[in-house]
Motif scaffolding. Sequence first.
Motif, PDB file in Angstrom:
ATOM      1  N   PHE A 138       2.522  35.324 -10.250  1.00 58.08           N
ATOM      2  CA  PHE A 138       2.040  34.626 -11.524  1.00 58.08           C
ATOM      3  C   PHE A 138       3.398  34.208 -11.968  1.00 58.08           C
ATOM      4  O   PHE A 138       4.457  34.687 -12.115  1.00 58.08           O
ATOM      5  N   SER A 139       3.462  32.886 -12.541  1.00 58.84           N
ATOM      6  CA  SER A 139       4.416  31.896 -13.015  1.00 58.84           C
ATOM      7  C   SER A 139       3.870  31.342 -14.329  1.00 58.84           C
ATOM      8  O   SER A 139       3.294  30.443 -14.429  1.00 58.84           O
ATOM      9  N   ALA A 140       4.373  31.824 -15.322  1.00 57.09           N
ATOM     10  CA  ALA A 140       4.227  31.147 -16.688  1.00 57.09           C
ATOM     11  C   ALA A 140       4.560  29.696 -16.655  1.00 57.09           C
ATOM     12  O   ALA A 140       3.905  28.802 -17.317  1.00 57.09           O
ATOM     13  N   VAL A 157      -0.128  30.749 -22.834  1.00 52.93           N
ATOM     14  CA  VAL A 157       0.278  31.161 -21.595  1.00 52.93           C
ATOM     15  C   VAL A 157       1.217  32.273 -22.129  1.00 52.93           C
ATOM     16  O   VAL A 157       1.300  33.423 -21.464  1.00 52.93           O
ATOM     17  N   ASP A 158       1.997  31.783 -23.143  1.00 50.56           N
ATOM     18  CA  ASP A 158       2.982  32.914 -23.465  1.00 50.56           C
ATOM     19  C   ASP A 158       2.772  34.061 -23.942  1.00 50.56           C
ATOM     20  O   ASP A 158       3.217  35.031 -23.711  1.00 50.56           O
ATOM     21  N   ASN A 183      -0.311  35.511 -23.552  1.00 51.45           N
ATOM     22  CA  ASN A 183      -1.480  36.219 -22.758  1.00 51.45           C
ATOM     23  C   ASN A 183      -1.087  36.283 -21.203  1.00 51.45           C
ATOM     24  O   ASN A 183      -1.905  36.265 -20.509  1.00 51.45           O
ATOM     25  N   GLU A 184       0.444  36.359 -20.918  1.00 47.19           N
ATOM     26  CA  GLU A 184       0.703  36.672 -19.631  1.00 47.19           C
ATOM     27  C   GLU A 184      -0.074  37.942 -19.034  1.00 47.19           C
ATOM     28  O   GLU A 184      -0.519  37.872 -17.699  1.00 47.19           O
ATOM     29  N   ARG A 185      -0.269  38.893 -19.659  1.00 51.57           N
ATOM     30  CA  ARG A 185      -0.727  40.098 -19.131  1.00 51.57           C
ATOM     31  C   ARG A 185      -2.112  39.819 -18.562  1.00 51.57           C
ATOM     32  O   ARG A 185      -2.624  40.379 -17.448  1.00 51.57           O
ATOM     33  N   GLN A 216      -2.057  38.168 -15.218  1.00 52.28           N
ATOM     34  CA  GLN A 216      -1.830  39.419 -14.336  1.00 52.28           C
ATOM     35  C   GLN A 216      -2.738  40.166 -13.725  1.00 52.28           C
ATOM     36  O   GLN A 216      -3.044  40.504 -12.650  1.00 52.28           O
ATOM     37  N   SER A 265      -2.570  37.226 -28.630  1.00 51.03           N
ATOM     38  CA  SER A 265      -2.311  37.629 -27.462  1.00 51.03           C
ATOM     39  C   SER A 265      -3.147  39.050 -27.210  1.00 51.03           C
ATOM     40  O   SER A 265      -4.023  39.582 -28.010  1.00 51.03           O
TER      41      SER A 265
END
Length: 342
Positions: free
Chosen positions: A151-153, A193-194, A196-198, A201, A340
Motif C-alpha cells: 500500500f502507498s498513500a 487516504v491520510d 484511513n491508511e489502516r 492495509q 479516521s
Amino acid sequence: MDSELITKLVHSLEAKHTDASVRLIETHISWVLITDQYAYKIKKPIKYSFLDYSTLDLRKFYCERELELNKRLTHDMYLGVAPVSEKGDEVFVDESAGTVIDYAVKMEKQDLSRQMNVLLEKNEVSHSDMITIAATVSLFHSNAQICRPQFSAEYFKEKFNDILSVGDYLVDNLGASAGRILERAVDFANCFVDKNERIFQNRIEHGFVRDLHGDLHSKNIFLYDEPVIFDCIDFNDSFRRIDVLDEIAFFCMDLDAYYKGDLVAIFLNNYLDMFPAISNQNEENLFTYYKCYRANVRTKVNGLRAQQASDDHEKNKWLSEAERYLRLMNGYVGEGRYESIS
C-alpha cells in the motif's frame, strides 16, 4: 498500423463480406472492426506512462494477454489472435497472405442492441438483470486470485489528483464552479487516504485485493440470459489488481450516472449477500471514496476527449459528459466522511 492501413483493411473486409458493411470503432488505444460475423481489435502503436503498445512484439503479447484474461468472463466470445498482413497495396486480417505487420484479437460478433449502456438509455434493464450480474460478478470475485500489493498513500493520492491536469481546461469551459468542485474533491480524497491508511492495509491483509476485471461498466457488458462481461484491462496489471469495492464502485457509479439508483440497490444487495465485502461503516466510507475516484476518472477522460475534439459539436458533447461526472463526483464528496478508523 496507422489510419491509412486501417482504411485499406476496412476495404478488404468489405470486399470479403459483401452482404454487410464493416463498422469501424476507434478509441484512444485501439481500432475495432466489426463484420457480419466477427470483430477484430487492433492495438494502436502507442506508448504512455501506463501502457506500451509501441512494438509489434508487445502488441502481439498484449493481444494474447487480452485473450487469456477475458476468457475468465466471456467463455466463447474471444476466439484467438489473428495476424494482420500486407501484400502489395492490400491489407488483410486472419489470412496467410503477405507480410505480417500487426495482430488483432478476433472475437465473435455480439448483438450491439444488447449492450447494457444501450439498454440503460432505453430503460430496458430489469431488476432480474441486476441479480444475474451480481451473481456473475460475485462468483468471479470469489474465485479471483488474491493479490498482496504494497500500500502507498502517495500512489492513491497521485491517481486522484491527476484530474488537476485538466483542471484549468474544465474551469475555462465549465466555469469557476468546476474549479471549486475539483478543489473540494481533491481535499476530500487526500484527507480520506491520510486518515484511513489502516483500512486500505486491512483490506489487503484480509484478501479483498484481487486480480479482477478493472473496467467494469455498462458499455463492457452484453445482457443475454447470462451476461457477457468483456474488455478487461490487459495493458497494466496494477489497474486490474484492485479492491473488489473499487471494481463494484465503478459499476455502481456508472449506474448512478444513468440515474438508476434502484438498479444500484438491487445489484449491491445481491452482490453483498453472495460476497460480503462491506461489514462496517468504515468500509461504507471506502466504497464512497472509490465511487468518487471512479467519477473523477470519467471526468478526466471526457475532459481529455473534449480537448482533443476536432470540432465544436464533438467538444461540447464531451464537455457535457465531463460536467455530468463532475457533478456526480461532487455528490459523492458530499456523502463522504473524513473520520479516521477508530
